[in-house]
Motif scaffolding. Structure first.
Motif, PDB file in Angstrom:
ATOM      1  N   ARG A  21       0.808  -1.219   0.000  1.00 20.94           N
ATOM      2  CA  ARG A  21       0.000   0.000   0.000  1.00 20.94           C
ATOM      3  C   ARG A  21       0.848   1.279   0.000  1.00 20.94           C
ATOM      4  NH1 ARG A  21      -5.362  -1.250   0.976  1.00 20.94           N
ATOM      5  NH2 ARG A  21      -5.611  -3.510   0.687  1.00 20.94           N
ATOM      6  N   PHE A  23       2.962   4.113  -1.904  1.00 19.96           N
ATOM      7  CA  PHE A  23       2.847   4.762  -3.213  1.00 19.96           C
ATOM      8  C   PHE A  23       3.822   5.941  -3.236  1.00 19.96           C
ATOM      9  CE2 PHE A  23       0.968   8.150  -5.741  1.00 19.96           C
ATOM     10  CZ  PHE A  23       0.286   7.559  -6.789  1.00 19.96           C
ATOM     11  N   SER A  25       4.774   9.145  -4.434  1.00 20.75           N
ATOM     12  CA  SER A  25       4.185  10.245  -5.186  1.00 20.75           C
ATOM     13  C   SER A  25       5.254  10.942  -6.029  1.00 20.75           C
ATOM     14  CB  SER A  25       3.550  11.239  -4.212  1.00 20.75           C
ATOM     15  OG  SER A  25       2.817  12.216  -4.900  1.00 20.75           O
ATOM     16  N   LYS A 224      -3.779  12.826 -10.512  1.00 22.18           N
ATOM     17  CA  LYS A 224      -3.476  13.560  -9.294  1.00 22.18           C
ATOM     18  C   LYS A 224      -4.290  14.838  -9.329  1.00 22.18           C
ATOM     19  CE  LYS A 224       0.380  14.967  -6.384  1.00 22.18           C
ATOM     20  NZ  LYS A 224       1.839  14.789  -6.197  1.00 22.18           N
ATOM     21  N   GLU A 256      -5.284  10.197  -6.836  1.00 20.08           N
ATOM     22  CA  GLU A 256      -4.408  10.689  -5.781  1.00 20.08           C
ATOM     23  C   GLU A 256      -4.817  12.121  -5.436  1.00 20.08           C
ATOM     24  OE1 GLU A 256       0.292  11.760  -4.830  1.00 20.08           O
ATOM     25  OE2 GLU A 256      -0.299  11.180  -6.853  1.00 20.08           O
ATOM     26  N   VAL A 304      -5.585   7.495  -3.158  1.00 17.87           N
ATOM     27  CA  VAL A 304      -4.273   7.709  -2.537  1.00 17.87           C
ATOM     28  C   VAL A 304      -4.293   9.069  -1.869  1.00 17.87           C
ATOM     29  CG1 VAL A 304      -1.773   7.837  -2.887  1.00 17.87           C
ATOM     30  CG2 VAL A 304      -3.200   6.498  -4.475  1.00 17.87           C
ATOM     31  N   THR A 306      -1.705  11.847  -0.189  1.00 20.21           N
ATOM     32  CA  THR A 306      -0.284  12.179  -0.120  1.00 20.21           C
ATOM     33  C   THR A 306      -0.090  13.460   0.681  1.00 20.21           C
ATOM     34  OG1 THR A 306       0.173  11.141  -2.254  1.00 20.21           O
ATOM     35  CG2 THR A 306       1.748  12.802  -1.488  1.00 20.21           C
ATOM     36  N   THR A 324      -8.683   5.824   2.507  1.00 17.12           N
ATOM     37  CA  THR A 324      -7.657   5.740   1.467  1.00 17.12           C
ATOM     38  C   THR A 324      -7.203   4.299   1.327  1.00 17.12           C
ATOM     39  OG1 THR A 324      -5.568   6.667   0.657  1.00 17.12           O
ATOM     40  CG2 THR A 324      -5.701   6.210   3.025  1.00 17.12           C
ATOM     41  N   PHE A 326      -4.141   3.682  -0.429  1.00 12.28           N
ATOM     42  CA  PHE A 326      -2.689   3.756  -0.511  1.00 12.28           C
ATOM     43  C   PHE A 326      -2.195   4.961   0.278  1.00 12.28           C
ATOM     44  CE2 PHE A 326      -3.953   1.491  -4.314  1.00 12.28           C
ATOM     45  CZ  PHE A 326      -3.029   0.459  -4.396  1.00 12.28           C
ATOM     46  N   GLY A 328       0.567   7.823   0.155  1.00 13.15           N
ATOM     47  CA  GLY A 328       1.532   8.494  -0.695  1.00 13.15           C
ATOM     48  C   GLY A 328       2.687   9.045   0.122  1.00 13.15           C
TER      49      GLY A 328
END
Length: 414
Positions: A21, A23, A25, A224, A256, A304, A306, A324, A326, A328
């Motif tokens: 999980r 990620f 970014s 994103k 994301e 995601v 981040t 979420t 993932f 980031g």
């Protein structure tokens, strides 16, 4: 109900399995060569990150148009690119079972003066808050040019699949062209590409649809997006959620969430000088979790978040809210490529990051220390060295300004 851990794999709707999980970014690496192809340094950097245990790496922004560069050493992916060099990059990024997606971008008006005399944008509106000194006022795109840029995104995506990337991400955040179309502050067109939100999101939908047609249903496409621009008259949180719903309805594979623009850089840790980060945000280590919890009620598309995460307990807690899918991470990876392995091995592991500073706030702002210090860390890894947590911020700013100054006196080769 079983708890979710950072080490758990995740299966996208197309069947692609991401091994954990975590990620990575996108961060702008500034490691393109004079022809804007990937360098050996990029290969070495992503090799380090793949071996460090990341589940999915997203590249720094790769430009779809070599006449529109956001930074001097951007990588460009178009018909003139050397796909063999890109394949070396993707081979490195896929080691250790990792995935590597390319982030595709067009900067719009966010092109420094020394790179472009007349950038393009949805409307002929300059950047504000003093940035107009370093960025020329753009020319408004005409209908034909809008369609040409959409086609460029599709071509870059098709080439990325050929080069071995395992997915693509559209950069729709941080004030670049897609973000400019979405914002009523920057998009004041009176045709079908501006005005209502339905019109302002037309560009990103057409970019997504063109990419989907080019790569097929089985190749993952992510985006994103800003949760908001945090600017008066800009892209709002409510509008962002509507865009997320529309993209989800159209089948996008991964979303994301970040936030801010060059004018209001919340992606660097705070919305503005007068609005400090909330205590709840500090505790949770995530800048945008409140937003994510609202979005999760609207869509089932994998998400995601981040920004801000530093410790395994906070990351696992975020995953178990179901807001979420993932986590980031970015700057921590620039300081320690092995950060994912350490997080997965030790459920209590964490990293504290000091804020790099020259000691002079004005110089920190001009030199964008909060970004370029980490850029220099990536350059060290790319050169086969270890990152240096004690790297001098003043030295970094001096080198960056010197480099930009030299580029300012060179005719652009792209």
């Amino acid at each position: 109900m079983n708890s979710i851990n950072l080490s758990d794999p995740f299966s996208l709707s197309n069947g692609q399995i991401i091994k954990n999980r975590l990620f990575k970014s996108a961060m702008s690496e500034q490691l393109g060569d004079k022809q804007h192809n990937p360098t050996r340094g990029l290969v070495r950097l992503y090799d380090s990150w793949a071996k460090g245990g990341i589940g999915l790496s997203v590249t720094g922004n790769v430009m779809v148009d070599r006449s529109a560069l956001g930074e001097p050493k951007n990588v460009v992916l178009d018909e003139k690119s050397d796909l063999a060099l890109f394949s070396e990059w993707t081979d490195a990024g896929k080691k250790n079972g990792s995935q590597i997606w390319v982030q595709l971008n067009h900067p719009g008006k966010q092109i420094p003066k020394f790179l472009c005399d007349e950038p393009v944008a949805p409307s002929a509106i300059s950047l504000g808050r003093g940035l107009e000194k370093g960025f020329n006022t753009p020319r408004a795109l005409n209908e034909t040019e809008i369609h040409e840029i959409i086609t460029k995104f599709a071509i870059s995506a098709m080439l990325s699949k050929q080069a071995g990337f395992t997915g693509v991400q559209i950069h729709g955040a941080h004030g670049y062209l897609v973000s400019q179309f979405l914002s009523s502050r920057h998009n004041q067109r009176e045709d079908k590409w501006g005005g209502s939100l339905d019109n302002r999101l037309r560009f990103v939908l057409e970019v997504y649809r063109a990419i989907r047609k080019a790569v097929g249903d089985d190749f993952p496409i992510g985006i994103k997006l800003n949760s908001a621009d945090f600017m008066k008259g800009g892209f709002t949180e409510e509008e962002s959620m509507q865009v997320v719903e529309k993209l989800s309805d159209n089948g996008i594979d991964l979303i994301e969430i970040s936030g801010g623009t060059y004018e209001s850089p919340s992606m660097m840790g705070s919305k503005n000088k007068t609005e400090p980060v909330k205590e709840s945000t500090i505790k949770r280590e995530a800048y945008f979790m409140d937003y994510m919890e609202k979005v999760r009620k609207l869509v089932s598309t994998p998400l995601v978040v981040t920004g801000g995460f530093r410790t395994a307990p906070a990351m696992n807690e975020a995953l178990n809210t179901s807001a979420t899918d993932f986590i980031g991470i970015a700057r921590t990876m620039a300081v320690d490529p092995d950060f994912p392995n350490k997080l997965i091995k030790n459920p209590n592991y964490g990293m504290s990051l000091t804020v790099p500073t020259t000691g002079k706030p004005a110089l920190d702002k001009i030199g964008m220390v909060g970004l370029v210090w980490y850029e220099h860390q990536m350059w060290r890894i790319a050169a086969g060295k270890k990152a240096d947590p004690n790297l001098s911020a003043l030295g970094v700013v001096f080198k960056t300004i010197l480099s930009a100054g030299l580029h300012a006196f060179k005719k652009r080769r792209a």
